[in-house]
Design a protein around this motif. Structure first.
Motif, mmCIF file in Angstrom:
data_model
loop_
_atom_site.group_PDB
_atom_site.id
_atom_site.type_symbol
_atom_site.label_atom_id
_atom_site.label_comp_id
_atom_site.label_asym_id
_atom_site.label_seq_id
_atom_site.Cartn_x
_atom_site.Cartn_y
_atom_site.Cartn_z
ATOM 1 N N SER A 2 0.745 -1.249 0.104
ATOM 2 C CA SER A 2 -0.075 0.025 -0.031
ATOM 3 C C SER A 2 0.908 1.395 -0.101
ATOM 4 C CB SER A 2 -0.892 -0.001 1.286
ATOM 5 O OG SER A 2 -0.087 0.234 2.584
ATOM 6 N N LEU A 3 0.419 2.382 -0.320
ATOM 7 C CA LEU A 3 1.089 3.680 -0.409
ATOM 8 C C LEU A 3 1.470 3.938 1.085
ATOM 9 C CD1 LEU A 3 1.844 6.513 -1.513
ATOM 10 C CD2 LEU A 3 -0.588 7.332 -1.170
ATOM 11 N N GLU A 4 0.785 3.542 2.001
ATOM 12 C CA GLU A 4 1.188 3.803 3.544
ATOM 13 C C GLU A 4 2.398 3.008 3.707
ATOM 14 O OE1 GLU A 4 -0.701 2.951 8.032
ATOM 15 O OE2 GLU A 4 -1.996 3.381 6.213
ATOM 16 N N GLN A 5 2.544 1.959 3.263
ATOM 17 C CA GLN A 5 3.710 0.996 3.498
ATOM 18 C C GLN A 5 4.796 1.521 2.756
ATOM 19 O OE1 GLN A 5 1.718 -2.671 2.315
ATOM 20 N NE2 GLN A 5 1.908 -3.442 4.344
ATOM 21 N N ALA A 36 3.468 3.960 -6.544
ATOM 22 C CA ALA A 36 2.538 3.684 -5.657
ATOM 23 C C ALA A 36 1.099 4.558 -5.848
ATOM 24 C CB ALA A 36 2.811 3.995 -4.354
ATOM 25 N N VAL A 138 -0.693 10.220 3.250
ATOM 26 C CA VAL A 138 -1.358 9.464 2.279
ATOM 27 C C VAL A 138 -2.376 10.336 1.605
ATOM 28 C CG1 VAL A 138 -2.899 7.645 2.011
ATOM 29 C CG2 VAL A 138 -0.803 7.253 3.259
ATOM 30 N N SER A 142 -2.140 11.435 -2.537
ATOM 31 C CA SER A 142 -3.337 10.996 -3.234
ATOM 32 C C SER A 142 -4.240 12.038 -3.851
ATOM 33 C CB SER A 142 -4.287 10.176 -2.257
ATOM 34 O OG SER A 142 -3.656 8.992 -1.856
ATOM 35 N N LYS A 146 -2.299 11.654 -7.331
ATOM 36 C CA LYS A 146 -2.763 10.305 -7.826
ATOM 37 C C LYS A 146 -2.879 10.317 -9.117
ATOM 38 C CE LYS A 146 -5.590 6.298 -6.156
ATOM 39 N NZ LYS A 146 -4.231 5.499 -5.905
#
Length: 363
Positions: A2-5, A36, A138, A142, A146
């Motif tokens: 994920s983007l968070e990771q 991501a 995030v 985004s 994004k």
């Protein structure tokens, strides 16, 4: 992943000092985050590296449709992005790109080059992916970067909306000191009353509006030790002949049609002027009371003291005076407010304030 990771791992890498130059930031942070965020990072017609502009190069041009830039990303070494806005703006203006991003991997600056203001004022948002919460990182990445949001135009519109909000906030913050000074200069009734009420709640004694007004002015406009000049005292207009009956020219009171009337204080002047004007014209009080606006929060003249101070029975009891006609006049006002009220009264009575009627409210 994920983007968070991705952000978590990048943060750890920044803290560990793994991104030592611009190339490592570009490949290890920027391209990774673009991927991501759903960008086809390896399609060089969409994520175009080293985009050429008449002998100059911008690190990345994000394109839609392929080959047509819609956003520029300029990459610097960590800690080296300060002052690079000028170069980025020149790139963006040359092509007419609506969104420009300056990053050193840790700090991400989102700009709208076509808006008004200096470089800092055209910055929509500054994101530090190490210092900010992951959820905020995030959300902002985004919102502005994004792939589908850029392609649809939603990201640009979101940036413009945020720019307008930032611009409004900037204007409000710049205007707040002016508003505060104006409230103090004009001796705003509500402000004086709020301060007086708080003083009373703390010590049991309530200062009058003039005491509060002087205190606020002394703190907003402090007097310098070298200041020796005093404000001019109110003078009698030369067109008014000397009064045959009355008090010295510097005494508190008022003059109407050449006749001087002494008073004990500014509030007595207010009451006496209203009595005099109502005796000249029986409709004066009705017409004054009918004015659509008196004070900011209350009326100066009413049929009952309760109407003068809605919800404040203490003020109704202590700061209202009944005129001979039966009307009630509010007296919880400063000298500056008294002068404004008398000016309003002169307009209603159709007499010239300062010539046909002048006042000395004391100091």
């Amino acid at each position: 992943m994920s983007l968070e990771q991705h952000i978590e791992e990048i943060r750890a890498g920044i803290k560990a000092g793994r991104f030592t130059n611009e190339a490592s930031v570009s490949q290890g942070i920027v391209l990774r985050l673009l991927h991501a965020l759903s960008w086809p990072a390896y399609d060089t017609q969409i994520v175009c590296p080293e985009y050429s502009l008449e002998g100059r190069r911008v690190d990345y041009a994000l394109c839609h449709p392929p080959g047509k830039p819609i956003a520029f990303v300029e990459v610097k070494q960590i800690g080296q992005s300060e002052g690079a806005e000028r170069q980025l703006f020149e790139y963006a203006f040359h092509v007419g790109v609506p969104l420009a991003i300056l990053t050193d991997g840790q700090e991400w600056n989102f700009f709208l080059p076509g808006e008004q203001g200096d470089y800092g004022e055209r910055r929509v948002y500054k994101l530090d992916i190490v210092e900010r919460d992951i959820s905020e990182c995030v959300s902002r990445l985004s919102r502005y970067l994004k792939y589908d949001a850029i392609v649809s135009g939603a990201a640009i519109e979101a940036a413009r909306e945020d720019y307008r909000n930032v611009s409004r906030d900037r204007q409000m913050k710049a205007t707040l000191p002016k508003a505060w000074v104006k409230l103090v200069e004009e001796e705003d009734e509500l402000l004086l009353e709020l301060v007086a009420d708080r003083v009373e709640s703390l010590c049991g004694f309530k200062p009058d509006p003039d005491t509060v007004a002087r205190f606020l002015k002394d703190h907003i406009f402090p007097r310098t030790p070298s200041a020796t000049t005093q404000p001019p005292r109110p003078t009698v207009p030369p067109s008014i002949p000397p009064a045959s009956v009355g008090t010295p020219a510097g005494a508190v009171g008022y003059i109407i049609n050449g006749q001087r009337y002494p008073a004990r204080n500014a509030r007595d002047v207010l009451v006496s002027v209203f009595e005099a004007l109502s005796q000249r014209d029986a409709t004066f009080l009705e017409r004054f009371a009918a004015l659509p606006k008196h004070g900011r929060t209350r009326r100066y003249l009413a049929r009952s003291p309760e109407e003068l101070y809605p919800g404040r029975p203490d003020l109704s009891r202590e700061h209202s005076t009944q005129l001979s006609s039966g009307w009630w006049l509010g007296t919880n006002v400063s000298r500056a407010a008294i002068e404004r009220i008398i000016e309003m009264a002169c307009e209603v009575a159709r007499i010239n304030y300062g010539r046909e009627l002048s006042v000395n409210l004391g100091e």
